[in-house]
Design a protein around this motif. Sequence first.
Motif, PDB file in Angstrom:
ATOM      1  N   UNK A 194      44.940  49.757  34.729  1.00  0.00           N
ATOM      2  CA  UNK A 194      45.456  49.031  33.565  1.00  0.00           C
ATOM      3  C   UNK A 194      46.426  47.948  34.017  1.00  0.00           C
ATOM      4  N   UNK A 195      47.292  48.301  34.948  1.00  0.00           N
ATOM      5  CA  UNK A 195      48.278  47.340  35.455  1.00  0.00           C
ATOM      6  C   UNK A 195      47.601  46.149  36.135  1.00  0.00           C
ATOM      7  N   UNK A 196      46.589  46.432  36.974  1.00  0.00           N
ATOM      8  CA  UNK A 196      45.902  45.350  37.677  1.00  0.00           C
ATOM      9  C   UNK A 196      44.984  44.547  36.749  1.00  0.00           C
ATOM     10  N   UNK A 197      44.420  45.229  35.744  1.00  0.00           N
ATOM     11  CA  UNK A 197      43.481  44.555  34.844  1.00  0.00           C
ATOM     12  C   UNK A 197      44.168  43.524  33.968  1.00  0.00           C
ATOM     13  N   UNK A 198      45.459  43.654  33.768  1.00  0.00           N
ATOM     14  CA  UNK A 198      46.175  42.698  32.910  1.00  0.00           C
ATOM     15  C   UNK A 198      46.071  41.274  33.445  1.00  0.00           C
ATOM     16  N   UNK A 239      32.479  42.601  35.204  1.00  0.00           N
ATOM     17  CA  UNK A 239      33.870  42.436  34.747  1.00  0.00           C
ATOM     18  C   UNK A 239      34.906  42.752  35.809  1.00  0.00           C
ATOM     19  N   UNK A 240      34.501  43.068  37.032  1.00  0.00           N
ATOM     20  CA  UNK A 240      35.465  43.313  38.096  1.00  0.00           C
ATOM     21  C   UNK A 240      35.834  44.779  38.235  1.00  0.00           C
ATOM     22  N   UNK A 241      36.492  45.142  39.338  1.00  0.00           N
ATOM     23  CA  UNK A 241      36.741  46.560  39.633  1.00  0.00           C
ATOM     24  C   UNK A 241      37.727  47.246  38.698  1.00  0.00           C
ATOM     25  N   UNK A 242      38.801  46.547  38.331  1.00  0.00           N
ATOM     26  CA  UNK A 242      39.839  47.196  37.517  1.00  0.00           C
ATOM     27  C   UNK A 242      39.377  47.383  36.077  1.00  0.00           C
TER      28      UNK A 242
END
Length: 238
Positions: free
Chosen positions: A33-37, A83-86
């Motif tokens: 969640x932190x990285x996906x922001x 959509x990427x890893x995170x």
Amino acid sequence: MQIEAMHIANGIVNGPVSALFAVFSALALAFCVWRARADLDDRLAPMAGLVAAFIFAVQMLNFQVLPGISGHLLGGTLAVVLVGPWVGALCVSTVLIIQCLLFADGGLTALGLNITNMAIIGTAAGYLLVAGLMRVLPKTPAGLGVTALIASIIGVVAASMGFVFEYWLGGTTQLSLPWVAGTMAGTHVLIGIGEGLIAATTVATVARVRPDLVYAMRRFRKPPVAAPAPAMVSGGAA
């Protein structure tokens, strides 16, 4: 006996190990969640919703692998390509939580185990393969399809080996560990091939129509090289 790979039911792994992986999966998802922001924007957010909905729908469709053994799409590699890893890990986790709570697909006490295997290990392995292959294969829809096929097979097998490790730590039955590992690996190679074909077809189609919506195409495509500025020639008085 009918085996549905690869949701873990209640009681297959003991309580302490299940609780350990529940904590681990919660911490891993908090990190995602932190990285996906940093990744989420007006383009990626709706794409993430579509990816989660697609994985949820396709996971409801089982395909026969061997007599008595059925499998379904895990979706980790498909998610990280689009959509990427995170964000991908969060999409798969959302699907697993909904399936567990609403459809009893996978045990509640095993939810942390299932998230660890399919949403964390599966997506991580898939992303590492995608990152490596996209550096050597053509950055085209066809190249992306081949990448998704190979990464899906490896990602699914890696996720199944997560279960083997968890079973080694706290399995509640008396099955031989080599037998469990061999059965899981062999079965999930076949499941991975099926998943890979679905993922390859999906991502190649999206990349052909809207390459700007595919995370892997944006992330690993080399930026165009800027033309050098013309040299300034200064003239002097004779």
